[in-house]
Motif scaffolding. Sequence first.
Motif, mmCIF file in Angstrom:
data_model
loop_
_atom_site.group_PDB
_atom_site.id
_atom_site.type_symbol
_atom_site.label_atom_id
_atom_site.label_comp_id
_atom_site.label_asym_id
_atom_site.label_seq_id
_atom_site.Cartn_x
_atom_site.Cartn_y
_atom_site.Cartn_z
ATOM 1 N N ARG A 8 0.833 -1.207 0.000
ATOM 2 C CA ARG A 8 0.000 0.000 0.000
ATOM 3 C C ARG A 8 0.871 1.261 0.000
ATOM 4 O O ARG A 8 0.568 2.244 -0.679
ATOM 5 C CB ARG A 8 -0.899 -0.020 1.237
ATOM 6 N N SER A 9 1.952 1.239 0.748
ATOM 7 C CA SER A 9 2.842 2.402 0.822
ATOM 8 C C SER A 9 3.547 2.663 -0.500
ATOM 9 O O SER A 9 3.675 3.808 -0.942
ATOM 10 C CB SER A 9 3.882 2.206 1.931
ATOM 11 N N VAL A 10 4.018 1.590 -1.144
ATOM 12 C CA VAL A 10 4.686 1.746 -2.439
ATOM 13 C C VAL A 10 3.698 2.291 -3.468
ATOM 14 O O VAL A 10 4.026 3.177 -4.265
ATOM 15 C CB VAL A 10 5.292 0.404 -2.896
ATOM 16 N N MET A 11 2.469 1.787 -3.445
ATOM 17 C CA MET A 11 1.444 2.298 -4.356
ATOM 18 C C MET A 11 1.181 3.779 -4.097
ATOM 19 O O MET A 11 1.080 4.590 -5.026
ATOM 20 C CB MET A 11 0.147 1.503 -4.189
ATOM 21 N N GLY A 12 1.096 4.155 -2.820
ATOM 22 C CA GLY A 12 0.822 5.544 -2.477
ATOM 23 C C GLY A 12 1.922 6.501 -2.885
ATOM 24 O O GLY A 12 1.675 7.677 -3.155
ATOM 25 N N TYR A 62 0.862 6.395 -10.660
ATOM 26 C CA TYR A 62 0.981 7.393 -11.721
ATOM 27 C C TYR A 62 2.265 8.203 -11.570
ATOM 28 O O TYR A 62 2.286 9.421 -11.652
ATOM 29 C CB TYR A 62 -0.236 8.312 -11.787
ATOM 30 N N ASN A 63 3.358 7.488 -11.278
ATOM 31 C CA ASN A 63 4.696 8.096 -11.227
ATOM 32 C C ASN A 63 4.786 9.207 -10.181
ATOM 33 O O ASN A 63 5.584 10.137 -10.323
ATOM 34 C CB ASN A 63 5.088 8.652 -12.597
ATOM 35 N N GLY A 64 3.975 9.108 -9.135
ATOM 36 C CA GLY A 64 4.002 10.127 -8.087
ATOM 37 C C GLY A 64 3.348 11.433 -8.481
ATOM 38 O O GLY A 64 3.381 12.398 -7.710
ATOM 39 N N GLN A 65 2.711 11.475 -9.642
ATOM 40 C CA GLN A 65 2.082 12.718 -10.120
ATOM 41 C C GLN A 65 0.635 12.802 -9.633
ATOM 42 O O GLN A 65 -0.305 12.913 -10.408
ATOM 43 C CB GLN A 65 2.160 12.781 -11.649
ATOM 44 N N VAL A 66 0.487 12.706 -8.320
ATOM 45 C CA VAL A 66 -0.816 12.742 -7.664
ATOM 46 C C VAL A 66 -0.719 13.762 -6.542
ATOM 47 O O VAL A 66 0.266 13.771 -5.788
ATOM 48 C CB VAL A 66 -1.191 11.350 -7.091
ATOM 49 N N CYS A 67 -1.714 14.626 -6.412
ATOM 50 C CA CYS A 67 -1.642 15.700 -5.411
ATOM 51 C C CYS A 67 -1.373 15.162 -4.010
ATOM 52 O O CYS A 67 -0.693 15.812 -3.221
ATOM 53 C CB CYS A 67 -2.941 16.506 -5.412
ATOM 54 N N ILE A 68 -1.927 13.999 -3.701
ATOM 55 C CA ILE A 68 -1.767 13.440 -2.359
ATOM 56 C C ILE A 68 -0.859 12.211 -2.364
ATOM 57 O O ILE A 68 -0.964 11.344 -1.498
ATOM 58 C CB ILE A 68 -3.138 13.125 -1.717
ATOM 59 N N SER A 69 0.033 12.152 -3.322
ATOM 60 C CA SER A 69 1.061 11.110 -3.330
ATOM 61 C C SER A 69 1.904 11.198 -2.062
ATOM 62 O O SER A 69 2.190 12.289 -1.558
ATOM 63 C CB SER A 69 1.958 11.292 -4.558
ATOM 64 N N ILE A 70 2.310 10.047 -1.534
ATOM 65 C CA ILE A 70 3.187 10.062 -0.357
ATOM 66 C C ILE A 70 4.548 10.611 -0.766
ATOM 67 O O ILE A 70 5.205 10.058 -1.644
ATOM 68 C CB ILE A 70 3.381 8.659 0.238
ATOM 69 N N ASN A 89 -4.952 4.903 9.613
ATOM 70 C CA ASN A 89 -4.756 3.492 9.255
ATOM 71 C C ASN A 89 -4.868 3.242 7.757
ATOM 72 O O ASN A 89 -5.327 2.181 7.312
ATOM 73 C CB ASN A 89 -5.706 2.583 10.049
ATOM 74 N N ASP A 90 -4.437 4.211 6.987
ATOM 75 C CA ASP A 90 -4.258 4.057 5.551
ATOM 76 C C ASP A 90 -3.343 5.179 5.073
ATOM 77 O O ASP A 90 -3.005 6.093 5.832
ATOM 78 C CB ASP A 90 -5.598 4.091 4.809
ATOM 79 N N ILE A 91 -2.981 5.113 3.803
ATOM 80 C CA ILE A 91 -2.072 6.098 3.231
ATOM 81 C C ILE A 91 -2.797 7.413 2.962
ATOM 82 O O ILE A 91 -4.007 7.435 2.729
ATOM 83 C CB ILE A 91 -1.442 5.553 1.927
ATOM 84 N N PRO A 92 -2.072 8.545 2.960
ATOM 85 C CA PRO A 92 -2.715 9.837 2.683
ATOM 86 C C PRO A 92 -3.196 9.958 1.242
ATOM 87 O O PRO A 92 -3.939 10.891 0.920
ATOM 88 C CB PRO A 92 -1.614 10.861 2.987
ATOM 89 N N THR A 93 -2.807 9.021 0.384
ATOM 90 C CA THR A 93 -3.220 9.034 -1.019
ATOM 91 C C THR A 93 -4.655 8.547 -1.186
ATOM 92 O O THR A 93 -5.220 8.622 -2.272
ATOM 93 C CB THR A 93 -2.265 8.148 -1.848
ATOM 94 N N TYR A 94 -5.248 8.068 -0.102
ATOM 95 C CA TYR A 94 -6.627 7.571 -0.172
ATOM 96 C C TYR A 94 -7.598 8.728 -0.404
ATOM 97 O O TYR A 94 -7.563 9.743 0.270
ATOM 98 C CB TYR A 94 -6.988 6.865 1.133
ATOM 99 N N ARG A 95 -8.480 8.536 -1.407
ATOM 100 C CA ARG A 95 -9.557 9.488 -1.649
ATOM 101 C C ARG A 95 -10.712 8.777 -2.322
ATOM 102 O O ARG A 95 -10.513 7.985 -3.240
ATOM 103 C CB ARG A 95 -9.087 10.643 -2.546
#
Length: 472
Positions: free
Chosen positions: A264-268, A272-280, A426-432
Amino acid sequence: MWIGGKWREAKTYEPLYSPHTNEFLSDIGQAEPADAIEAIVEANAAFQKFRNYPAHARAKILAKVADILEERSLECAEIMALEGAKSIRNAREEINRTVQTYRFAAEAAKSNYGEQIPMDAAEGGENRFGFTIRTPIGVVTAITPFNFPFNLVAHKVGPAIAAGNAIVLKPAEQTPISSLFLAEAFKEAGLPDGVLNIIPGKGDVLSEALTTHPYVKKVTFTGSVEVGHIIQQQAGFRKLTLELGSNSPFIIDEGVDIDQLIERSVMGAFSYNGQVCISIQRIYVHQSLYGEFLERFVSRTKQLVIGSPLDEKTNITSVISKKSLDRLQSWINEAVQEGAKIECGGTVVGNVLVPTVLTNVNRDSKVSRFEVFGPVVCIAPFDTLDNAIAEANDSRYGLNSGIITPSIERAFYAATRLETGGVIVNDIPTYRIDNMPYGGWKDSGVGREGVKYAMREMMEEKFISLKFSDNN
């Protein structure tokens, strides 16, 4: 360009290339300020009628658009893979979310509730009935980013139409085809001409017209902090939603089962190559887990597959542009000069930056201080939860943060102290998910999205008081 329910030729066109292969995709019309003004005028004329459309009719249009996108989901996903270099798997996921977003908007159109005010709670309020209603604001202009060219557009177009507004959309320069696809989808769904207008072009050319024209009542923008500040100055007293930068921290507390969070952390960090506003971007790991977590995180990162966006096995593709790639390389090199260690990645293959994990990063290095928006993550140990919270809060940004902990007390302790618009426990900040309130503190912006929350910000609230006869 799509203006007033018709395709319009632009005076000039520019070629659009795939960021992954440099392949020519299409010539894209470049709107000029006069085109933006024409689109705004058309939108204002359409709004005068559309504002009176019943809620059930607006809901049917939005639901039909969702059906069209669902039926043509593979075509939409391939558009994203080509023009944005989004992996086909991530692209399909985005279309699924986009369909859901428009369905949420259809539901929101039918749930526009006001509030009753207890007038007699105040002296002098006897024999009066008070209530509020929400009314559409008028013409909304929207400027959208490249990274979610269907779903982040849906988060602006869907609520605007649900509220009974008209909208002028300026899509990202790299991903205009995704937005232009919507023109005929909404036409087929029965949206009246002029309610949705789409004008591709350059932001610095069009922003003044889109933010200062007297018919424009609301501006909604997703993009960089620097551009957001310019738009805020231009927009003046208009209603404004700014979804700006982020630098999401993720805290991994003591006592956590690492087996449950590596994938889950690696995915976060690298979706999309880390090009996500809430990427870790920053991971803080309790020192008792740091060594094991780092080893396993790096090992899993090295297994990510670099390849074509159209290949089902691909995890990592090129970043959006050569300019972005050069910036990322420069920031990594600077961090290393300032003492950082590259645990993996840091190299370039074609147009792709290999996923990069950094440790021992100076907190003032750009990769830690600013928004990376690329496949780069910094990992550091912490001693106490207060230290981790302080490190997480040491940022100009405040969009989403995350903490994983086995202790409900420590979870709430952190959640009340983390300086972000959303705290994911209890989840990554990339969750939306697309119906939750979404927006930031500090330089991460103003206002909230999340369909019904965005819809409210695209409406005016009016109070109405009715006085009864004192004889009754």
